[in-house]
Scaffold this motif. Structure first.
Motif, mmCIF file in Angstrom:
data_model
loop_
_atom_site.group_PDB
_atom_site.id
_atom_site.type_symbol
_atom_site.label_atom_id
_atom_site.label_comp_id
_atom_site.label_asym_id
_atom_site.label_seq_id
_atom_site.Cartn_x
_atom_site.Cartn_y
_atom_site.Cartn_z
ATOM 1 N N ALA A 44 0.864 -1.330 0.135
ATOM 2 C CA ALA A 44 -0.152 0.224 -0.045
ATOM 3 C C ALA A 44 0.563 1.119 -0.087
ATOM 4 O O ALA A 44 0.702 2.139 -0.783
ATOM 5 C CB ALA A 44 -1.036 0.261 1.132
ATOM 6 N N ALA A 45 2.006 1.305 1.028
ATOM 7 C CA ALA A 45 2.385 2.356 0.718
ATOM 8 C C ALA A 45 3.277 2.198 -0.199
ATOM 9 O O ALA A 45 3.774 3.698 -0.349
ATOM 10 C CB ALA A 45 3.728 1.763 1.917
ATOM 11 N N ALA A 46 3.916 1.848 -0.646
ATOM 12 C CA ALA A 46 4.935 1.320 -2.625
ATOM 13 C C ALA A 46 3.486 2.330 -3.567
ATOM 14 O O ALA A 46 3.925 3.084 -3.758
ATOM 15 C CB ALA A 46 5.301 0.149 -3.119
ATOM 16 N N LEU A 47 2.189 2.005 -3.337
ATOM 17 C CA LEU A 47 1.269 1.468 -4.231
ATOM 18 C C LEU A 47 0.706 3.547 -3.980
ATOM 19 O O LEU A 47 0.791 4.145 -5.203
ATOM 20 C CB LEU A 47 0.172 1.300 -3.984
ATOM 21 C CG LEU A 47 0.186 -0.294 -4.332
ATOM 22 C CD1 LEU A 47 -0.921 -0.830 -4.542
ATOM 23 C CD2 LEU A 47 0.095 -0.369 -6.250
ATOM 24 N N LYS A 48 1.146 4.285 -3.546
ATOM 25 C CA LYS A 48 0.404 5.598 -2.847
ATOM 26 C C LYS A 48 2.176 5.989 -3.788
ATOM 27 O O LYS A 48 1.446 7.786 -4.241
ATOM 28 C CB LYS A 48 1.301 6.231 -1.593
ATOM 29 C CG LYS A 48 -0.359 5.536 -0.576
ATOM 30 C CD LYS A 48 -0.327 5.827 1.096
ATOM 31 C CE LYS A 48 -1.387 5.422 1.340
ATOM 32 N NZ LYS A 48 -1.162 6.118 3.045
ATOM 33 N N GLY A 49 2.944 5.801 -4.143
ATOM 34 C CA GLY A 49 4.079 6.260 -5.523
ATOM 35 C C GLY A 49 4.165 6.252 -7.014
ATOM 36 O O GLY A 49 4.690 7.186 -7.133
ATOM 37 N N LEU A 50 3.071 5.308 -6.806
ATOM 38 C CA LEU A 50 2.445 4.593 -8.367
ATOM 39 C C LEU A 50 1.630 5.446 -8.947
ATOM 40 O O LEU A 50 0.661 5.633 -7.965
ATOM 41 C CB LEU A 50 2.098 4.094 -8.474
ATOM 42 C CG LEU A 50 3.715 3.215 -7.407
ATOM 43 C CD1 LEU A 50 3.764 1.558 -7.805
ATOM 44 C CD2 LEU A 50 5.037 3.600 -9.212
ATOM 45 N N PRO A 51 1.429 5.966 -10.170
ATOM 46 C CA PRO A 51 0.031 6.575 -10.577
ATOM 47 C C PRO A 51 -0.869 5.687 -11.584
ATOM 48 O O PRO A 51 -1.412 5.872 -11.838
ATOM 49 C CB PRO A 51 1.167 7.403 -12.009
ATOM 50 C CG PRO A 51 1.666 6.808 -12.418
ATOM 51 C CD PRO A 51 2.849 5.297 -11.155
ATOM 52 N N CYS A 52 -1.399 4.973 -9.868
ATOM 53 C CA CYS A 52 -2.849 3.713 -10.433
ATOM 54 C C CYS A 52 -4.264 4.834 -10.436
ATOM 55 O O CYS A 52 -4.944 4.598 -10.478
ATOM 56 C CB CYS A 52 -2.883 3.192 -9.390
ATOM 57 S SG CYS A 52 -1.217 2.167 -8.837
ATOM 58 N N GLY A 53 -4.513 6.213 -9.723
ATOM 59 C CA GLY A 53 -5.305 6.842 -9.504
ATOM 60 C C GLY A 53 -6.766 5.893 -9.089
ATOM 61 O O GLY A 53 -7.888 5.681 -9.333
ATOM 62 N N THR A 54 -6.127 5.059 -8.613
ATOM 63 C CA THR A 54 -6.950 4.032 -7.238
ATOM 64 C C THR A 54 -7.506 3.860 -6.010
ATOM 65 O O THR A 54 -6.109 4.653 -5.573
ATOM 66 C CB THR A 54 -6.344 2.411 -7.826
ATOM 67 O OG1 THR A 54 -6.483 2.286 -9.538
ATOM 68 C CG2 THR A 54 -7.935 1.811 -6.971
ATOM 69 N N LYS A 55 -8.611 3.920 -5.446
ATOM 70 C CA LYS A 55 -8.274 4.287 -3.960
ATOM 71 C C LYS A 55 -7.833 3.563 -3.036
ATOM 72 O O LYS A 55 -8.381 2.327 -3.891
ATOM 73 C CB LYS A 55 -10.011 4.685 -3.220
ATOM 74 C CG LYS A 55 -10.261 4.502 -1.938
ATOM 75 C CD LYS A 55 -10.875 5.593 -1.560
ATOM 76 C CE LYS A 55 -11.399 5.214 -0.069
ATOM 77 N NZ LYS A 55 -12.789 5.028 0.774
ATOM 78 N N ILE A 56 -6.787 3.573 -2.278
ATOM 79 C CA ILE A 56 -6.553 1.832 -1.749
ATOM 80 C C ILE A 56 -7.183 1.900 -0.049
ATOM 81 O O ILE A 56 -6.997 2.725 0.455
ATOM 82 C CB ILE A 56 -5.199 2.202 -1.655
ATOM 83 C CG1 ILE A 56 -4.528 1.811 -2.988
ATOM 84 C CG2 ILE A 56 -4.676 0.727 -1.192
ATOM 85 C CD1 ILE A 56 -3.417 2.100 -3.329
ATOM 86 N N VAL A 57 -7.730 0.510 0.133
ATOM 87 C CA VAL A 57 -7.787 0.452 1.040
ATOM 88 C C VAL A 57 -6.738 -1.071 2.098
ATOM 89 O O VAL A 57 -6.813 -1.911 0.926
ATOM 90 C CB VAL A 57 -9.735 0.185 1.506
ATOM 91 C CG1 VAL A 57 -9.938 1.736 1.318
ATOM 92 C CG2 VAL A 57 -10.192 -1.436 0.674
ATOM 93 N N LEU A 58 -7.133 -0.745 3.204
ATOM 94 C CA LEU A 58 -6.481 -1.742 3.873
ATOM 95 C C LEU A 58 -7.673 -2.729 4.785
ATOM 96 O O LEU A 58 -8.614 -2.042 5.721
ATOM 97 C CB LEU A 58 -5.373 -1.128 4.804
ATOM 98 C CG LEU A 58 -4.165 -1.607 3.635
ATOM 99 C CD1 LEU A 58 -2.951 -0.217 5.076
ATOM 100 C CD2 LEU A 58 -3.479 -2.361 3.445
#
Length: 178
Positions: A44-58
């Motif tokens: 999740a932390a790594a995804l925050k630095g990528l241009p996914c354009g998606t809300k991430i929940v854990l």
């Protein structure tokens, strides 16, 4: 594998997940207790630095009550409890675990996960795939594949959050584990 190699594997996992998550309104990363939880948090932390354009929940899953080997265990594992505080209906879920071996842990995690609702899709991300499946379950995302691991050897993954250090190593075990 040391800290740097683990970080590189997790970055690759996150990049692969991001590429396939394009267009999803929400991506749920669900860690299997114990060490799937820090893996999901790091992804999740790594995804925050990528241009996914998606809300991430854990979320977290405790498979203890869904294990098929409870009667054979001399010491029962500690119940951690599951924590899914988002709507599972039509969610894009990535189930995270540190090692896949026989597939039985993943089967148990799917059973527990589906008790929370019917997701749109469930994918599996693992840091280590050691092969030798007993069930027809394959990961969608793999950090590293290890081959030639004997049945009396165990792949140990350690995370600083749980263990005080990051490492992956193989050790002989008294009894093969799933």
């Amino acid at each position: 594998m040391g800290k740097d190699e683990m970080a590189a594997c997790i970055e690759r996992l996150a990049a692969s997940i991001c590429a396939r998550a394009q267009g999803a309104a929400q991506l749920a990363l669900v860690g299997v207790h114990r060490r799937g939880v820090p893996l999901s948090q790091r992804i999740a932390a790594a995804l925050k630095g990528l241009p996914c354009g998606t809300k991430i929940v854990l979320g977290t899953i405790d498979i203890t009550q869904y294990r098929d080997d409870l009667k054979a265990m001399k010491v029962l594992p500690r119940l951690e409890g599951s924590d899914i505080d988002f709507d599972m209906e039509d969610a894009h879920v990535v189930l995270c675990d540190e090692v896949i071996y026989t597939g039985r842990t993943t089967r148990a995690a799917l059973d527990e996960l589906l008790d929370f609702g019917r997701p749109h899709c469930v994918q599996l991300a693992v840091l280590i795939d050691r092969g030798a499946r007993e069930l027809p379950i394959q990961p969608d995302y793999v950090g590293m594949t290890l081959t030639d691991i004997a049945a009396d050897e165990r792949v140990c993954v350690r995370f600083a959050e749980e263990d005080g250090f990051d490492a992956v190593y193989v050790q002989r075990s008294a009894t093969p584990t799933a």
